[in-house]
Design a protein around this motif. Structure first.
Motif, mmCIF file in Angstrom:
data_model
loop_
_atom_site.group_PDB
_atom_site.id
_atom_site.type_symbol
_atom_site.label_atom_id
_atom_site.label_comp_id
_atom_site.label_asym_id
_atom_site.label_seq_id
_atom_site.Cartn_x
_atom_site.Cartn_y
_atom_site.Cartn_z
ATOM 1 N N GLY A 42 0.812 -1.209 0.000
ATOM 2 C CA GLY A 42 0.000 0.000 0.000
ATOM 3 C C GLY A 42 0.844 1.257 0.000
ATOM 4 N N PHE A 43 1.916 1.251 0.786
ATOM 5 C CA PHE A 43 2.820 2.398 0.841
ATOM 6 C C PHE A 43 3.499 2.610 -0.504
ATOM 7 C CE2 PHE A 43 7.049 4.226 1.708
ATOM 8 C CZ PHE A 43 6.662 5.417 2.326
ATOM 9 N N ALA A 44 3.917 1.503 -1.125
ATOM 10 C CA ALA A 44 4.570 1.595 -2.433
ATOM 11 C C ALA A 44 3.624 2.171 -3.478
ATOM 12 C CB ALA A 44 5.059 0.213 -2.867
ATOM 13 N N ALA A 45 2.362 1.755 -3.424
ATOM 14 C CA ALA A 45 1.373 2.260 -4.380
ATOM 15 C C ALA A 45 1.125 3.746 -4.188
ATOM 16 C CB ALA A 45 0.071 1.479 -4.243
ATOM 17 N N LEU A 46 1.132 4.199 -2.940
ATOM 18 C CA LEU A 46 0.898 5.614 -2.659
ATOM 19 C C LEU A 46 2.082 6.479 -3.074
ATOM 20 C CD1 LEU A 46 -0.829 5.521 0.851
ATOM 21 C CD2 LEU A 46 -1.817 6.428 -1.261
ATOM 22 N N VAL A 47 3.283 5.985 -2.832
ATOM 23 C CA VAL A 47 4.490 6.767 -3.111
ATOM 24 C C VAL A 47 4.760 6.875 -4.609
ATOM 25 C CG1 VAL A 47 7.002 6.802 -2.859
ATOM 26 C CG2 VAL A 47 5.559 6.279 -0.881
ATOM 27 N N ASP A 48 4.649 5.750 -5.321
ATOM 28 C CA ASP A 48 4.952 5.749 -6.762
ATOM 29 C C ASP A 48 4.055 4.713 -7.430
ATOM 30 O OD1 ASP A 48 5.954 5.754 -9.317
ATOM 31 O OD2 ASP A 48 8.064 5.632 -8.723
ATOM 32 N N PHE A 49 2.834 5.128 -7.764
ATOM 33 C CA PHE A 49 1.879 4.167 -8.305
ATOM 34 C C PHE A 49 2.311 3.654 -9.672
ATOM 35 C CE2 PHE A 49 -1.951 2.824 -10.569
ATOM 36 C CZ PHE A 49 -2.452 1.909 -9.635
#
Length: 232
Positions: free
Chosen positions: A160-167
């Motif tokens: 989820g964090f990865a998707a928010l930072v750099d989708f």
């Protein structure tokens, strides 16, 4: 040295598998629910001015969406659909788009098979507890679930964090993992499919899936902790 009973080891392994299966059911059910929500598509189309971007009427866009979603779910055998685009009647999807959707359909149907198998495993575990009417078995399952869920919590949180930072990077990695070709690399200027569901569409979709999964996961996690404490 005290030996760990074989029966207890087998039960622990079984409930470990059942715990993973429950999490898989929660995640893939959230995927299935949100990917086919017609109201979500309608809302995104309004926000992104999709019909105007494509040069298609809203009625044709809605009809094309129905064809697309029915195809993915295995409810029709082809993606043959025509519409008026920029004043010309034409086939909506080109061959590359159709070939990519073959892969998407296969991925979805396989995911649902996994979800259904996982659901059977969860039902078997629950059935064992109910059949034996054993507080010890229930407490054991809850204990194992909390341990397994803690690991998954870290994993899903990282995703989820990865998707928010750099989708964009997250979405590219997803395709590289689950697709064995580059058919998913479509042209946003010419390919209708990517105009219908651009990256911003998928960002909203993935966030909805993760939020729904997180709520269901939290309920199960909280219930497992509560039951374990009461039966200790």
């Amino acid at each position: 040295m005290k030996k760990w009973p074989i029966k207890q080891t087998a039960l622990t392994l079984f409930y470990g598998v059942a715990s993973v299966a429950l999490i898989v059911v929660l995640l893939l059910t959230a995927v299935d629910f949100h990917c086919f929500q017609r109201s979500f598509y309608a809302s995104q189309y309004r926000q992104l001015n999709t019909a105007q971007t494509i040069g298609m009427s809203q009625q044709d866009l809605d009809r094309t969406t129905e064809v697309l979603l029915d195809y993915i779910r295995g409810q029709r055998e082809d993606l043959q659909v025509q519409a008026v685009i920029n004043g010309t009647v034409q086939e909506v999807f080109n061959q590359r788009e159709k070939d990519h959707m073959v892969d998407v359909r296969q991925l979805y149907l396989q995911a649902m098979n996994v979800r259904n198998l996982a659901a059977v495993i969860v039902l078997l575990a629950a059935g064992l507890v109910l059949l034996r009417r054993s507080r010890e078995l229930l407490r054991g399952w809850c204990t194992v679930f909390v341990r397994v869920a803690t690991v998954f919590l870290a994993l899903i949180g990282a995703l989820g964090f990865a998707a928010l930072v750099d989708f964009n990077r997250f979405w590219t990695l997803f395709h590289q993992i689950f697709f064995r070709n580059d058919l998913w690399l479509l042209n946003p200027n010419t390919d209708i499919l990517i105009m219908m569901v651009p990256e911003s569409f998928f960002f909203s979709l993935v966030m909805r899936i993760l939020v729904t999964f997180a709520i269901a996961f939290a309920v199960c996690f909280g219930a497992a902790i509560t039951v374990r404490r009461r039966l200790s």
